[in-house]
Design a protein around this motif. Structure first.
Motif, PDB file in Angstrom:
ATOM      1  N   ARG A  32       0.822  -1.216   0.000  1.00 59.55           N
ATOM      2  CA  ARG A  32       0.000   0.000   0.000  1.00 59.55           C
ATOM      3  C   ARG A  32       0.857   1.268   0.000  1.00 59.55           C
ATOM      4  O   ARG A  32       0.364   2.339  -0.354  1.00 59.55           O
ATOM      5  CB  ARG A  32      -0.968  -0.004   1.175  1.00 59.55           C
ATOM      6  N   HIS A  45      -1.442   1.914  -6.591  1.00 62.43           N
ATOM      7  CA  HIS A  45      -2.443   1.656  -7.632  1.00 62.43           C
ATOM      8  C   HIS A  45      -2.802   0.175  -7.692  1.00 62.43           C
ATOM      9  O   HIS A  45      -3.988  -0.184  -7.789  1.00 62.43           O
ATOM     10  CB  HIS A  45      -1.914   2.133  -8.992  1.00 62.43           C
ATOM     11  N   HIS A  52      -4.856  -0.688  -4.670  1.00 63.80           N
ATOM     12  CA  HIS A  52      -6.242  -0.215  -4.806  1.00 63.80           C
ATOM     13  C   HIS A  52      -7.077  -1.232  -5.572  1.00 63.80           C
ATOM     14  O   HIS A  52      -8.233  -1.499  -5.219  1.00 63.80           O
ATOM     15  CB  HIS A  52      -6.262   1.146  -5.509  1.00 63.80           C
ATOM     16  N   ARG A  53      -6.504  -1.808  -6.609  1.00 66.32           N
ATOM     17  CA  ARG A  53      -7.211  -2.857  -7.355  1.00 66.32           C
ATOM     18  C   ARG A  53      -7.508  -4.046  -6.447  1.00 66.32           C
ATOM     19  O   ARG A  53      -8.588  -4.643  -6.507  1.00 66.32           O
ATOM     20  CB  ARG A  53      -6.354  -3.312  -8.535  1.00 66.32           C
ATOM     21  N   GLU A 102       6.498   4.277 -10.218  1.00 69.08           N
ATOM     22  CA  GLU A 102       5.095   4.644 -10.404  1.00 69.08           C
ATOM     23  C   GLU A 102       4.575   4.134 -11.741  1.00 69.08           C
ATOM     24  O   GLU A 102       3.442   3.659 -11.839  1.00 69.08           O
ATOM     25  CB  GLU A 102       4.937   6.161 -10.322  1.00 69.08           C
ATOM     26  N   ASP A 147       3.923   0.527 -11.305  1.00 69.90           N
ATOM     27  CA  ASP A 147       2.732   0.318 -10.486  1.00 69.90           C
ATOM     28  C   ASP A 147       1.457   0.510 -11.300  1.00 69.90           C
ATOM     29  O   ASP A 147       0.511  -0.286 -11.218  1.00 69.90           O
ATOM     30  CB  ASP A 147       2.768   1.283  -9.296  1.00 69.90           C
ATOM     31  N   ARG A 148       1.413   1.565 -12.098  1.00 70.60           N
ATOM     32  CA  ARG A 148       0.209   1.830 -12.919  1.00 70.60           C
ATOM     33  C   ARG A 148      -0.010   0.718 -13.938  1.00 70.60           C
ATOM     34  O   ARG A 148      -1.149   0.300 -14.190  1.00 70.60           O
ATOM     35  CB  ARG A 148       0.331   3.181 -13.617  1.00 70.60           C
ATOM     36  N   ALA A 207      -1.432  -2.359 -12.223  1.00 68.28           N
ATOM     37  CA  ALA A 207      -2.846  -2.207 -11.866  1.00 68.28           C
ATOM     38  C   ALA A 207      -3.756  -2.543 -13.037  1.00 68.28           C
ATOM     39  O   ALA A 207      -4.871  -3.051 -12.845  1.00 68.28           O
ATOM     40  CB  ALA A 207      -3.107  -0.782 -11.386  1.00 68.28           C
ATOM     41  N   GLU A 208      -3.303  -2.301 -14.253  1.00 64.87           N
ATOM     42  CA  GLU A 208      -4.103  -2.639 -15.430  1.00 64.87           C
ATOM     43  C   GLU A 208      -3.972  -4.126 -15.773  1.00 64.87           C
ATOM     44  O   GLU A 208      -4.956  -4.785 -16.118  1.00 64.87           O
ATOM     45  CB  GLU A 208      -3.666  -1.777 -16.625  1.00 64.87           C
TER      46      GLU A 208
END
Length: 448
Positions: free
Chosen positions: A109, A114, A117-118, A149, A152-153, A156-157
């Motif tokens: 976290r 990201h 969050h998913r 970052e 991380d993004r 998340a996808e």
């Protein structure tokens, strides 16, 4: 390239049809998975917060004497371990599993917000975070502050549509592109994870896996293969190449063949009535109501579990010499004698190892053969606890550290196991039904 428009629209299934039933089952499974993922993430966060709170408030667990005499770091570490032990007892998890879940939530976290969050939304499980935490050192060596970052993004996808295995492979490819490391540095980071793992298997068997430098692993395998290949026919006894490699591996490691380096000691109990029919007449049955391990029950490796009679007998015959442990169920000889010395005798230690198998603390599976021999009533206390079997028990080093320096209460049961009571009021091995009745709202807990 095909698009969604290339697919023909699918009409809604007729209510009550086979297709409608199947669709409903799949949708319910999806809903339950999303709910389970959300609950798993929140559980991991709660554990992380509980351990962090214990570290910042060590006086909840640690007694006043240690707080005054130790440093803040030592007290915080001890309090965190107490919290991990209590959480493991409450959730029926090992201490390492509690720490793993808490550590994953704490790091993910903060460093992968990201992706986390998913996971909190239920679109992925905590295993997805576990799969990428090992890549953090690669980004720590990068000069680009935005590389992590970006990683991380992208994760998340990917997590929305990939299995854990596919997710791990895509993450590996992304790391090679976003945070490439020289091969030597990559190897150095991987070397930090070298370890040996044991996994039990059926029929008194187990797997021993080693993770280490490839050249060492390959060299060891080639050595075993070469030795197995060149074994003379008279030495093979019909064994396959794989069987020969396995036998040579253990002969070398355990010190029973050439190239031996270390001699090890393993306790194996073999009831006499398993060896010869005549021996049955010399063995008394286990006295009902007496405490301790019944050595006449079945062959076993104390702390590990039973083994078959043929294996136990062969171990005894291969050894050539053995020590007979004389116990009350067999001969009536009593080892439970008061002594003025603090240190347990070798006979007492051997008996405690056989009687307990593992550390006596509820839920601990560390082997008794590697544990300390602890006085339940302290030898140096006002009551001056005696050095006899009734006051002795095996306690592993980590649990021994909790016994006399924390606010955790210890109680010896009739079966010689040790129950803990924590400052929160929780006790180890409490009935699950009663615990749920205490913590769940309403008068109608889950059905049992």
């Amino acid at each position: 390239m095909s698009t969604d428009a290339d697919f023909l629209p699918v009409p809604l299934p007729e209510p009550g049809s086979d297709l409608a039933v199947l669709t409903s089952l799949f949708e319910r499974a999806e809903q339950n998975q999303y709910a389970a993922n959300r609950q798993e993430a929140r559980r991991a966060e709660d554990l992380a917060d509980a351990l962090a709170f214990a570290r910042s408030h060590p006086w909840v667990y640690v007694d006043d004497v240690l707080l005054r005499t130790s440093g803040d770091h030592e007290a915080a570490e001890l309090a965190e371990r107490c919290a991990a032990v209590e959480a493991g007892s409450r959730l029926c998890l090992s201490e390492s599993a509690v720490r793993s879940l808490a550590g994953t939530a704490d790091v993910a976290r903060r460093r992968f917000p990201h992706l986390w969050h998913r996971i909190r939304e239920g679109f992925a499980s905590v295993r997805y975070a576990d799969a990428v935490l090992g890549h953090l050192p690669a980004f720590a060596a990068q000069h680009d502050p935005h590389a992590l970052e970006t990683f991380d993004r992208a994760l998340a996808e990917i997590a929305l549509h990939a299995t854990v295995g596919a997710f791990r492979k895509k993450a590996d490819a992304l790391v090679r592109r976003l945070a490439p490391l020289p091969e030597e540095q990559n190897h150095k980071l991987a070397m930090e994870g070298r370890r040996v793992v044991v996994d039990d298997a059926p029929a008194s068997m187990a797997w021993l896996s080693v993770y280490g430098p490839r050249h060492d692993v390959r060299a060891a395998f080639r050595m075993l293969t070469s030795a197995a290949k060149h074994a003379v026919k008279a030495q093979r006894d019909g064994r396959t190449r794989d069987q020969l490699r396995s036998d040579l591996f253990f002969r070398t490691l355990l010190g029973t063949g050439r190239g031996a380096r270390v001699t090890t000691r393993v306790f194996v109990t073999v009831p006499l009535d398993r060896l010869t029919p005549e021996a049955q007449a010399t063995v008394r049955s286990h006295t009902p109501g007496r405490e301790g391990l019944d050595l006449n029950r079945e062959p076993m490796i104390p702390g590990e579990g039973p083994i078959d009679t043929a294996t136990a007998t062969q171990l005894l015959l291969d050894q050539g010499s053995f020590t007979r442990v004389v116990t009350d169920p067999i001969t009536g000889v009593v080892l439970d004698m008061d002594r003025r010395a603090r240190t347990a005798t070798p006979a007492q230690r051997a008996w405690l190892v056989l009687m307990h198998g593992v550390c006596s603390r509820d839920g601990c599976t560390r082997l008794a053969v590697d544990a300390d021999i602890d006085h339940m009533c302290m030898y140096h206390s006002r009551e001056r606890g005696p050095t006899n079997i009734g006051n002795l028990h095996p306690y592993c080093d980590p649990d021994h550290a909790l016994k006399d320096t924390t606010r955790i209460g210890h109680r010896r049961r009739d079966d010689r196991s040790t129950q803990l009571q924590f400052p929160t009021g929780h006790r180890t091995n409490q009935a699950t039904r009663q615990r749920l009745r205490d913590i769940l709202p309403g008068d109608d807990p889950p059905p049992f």
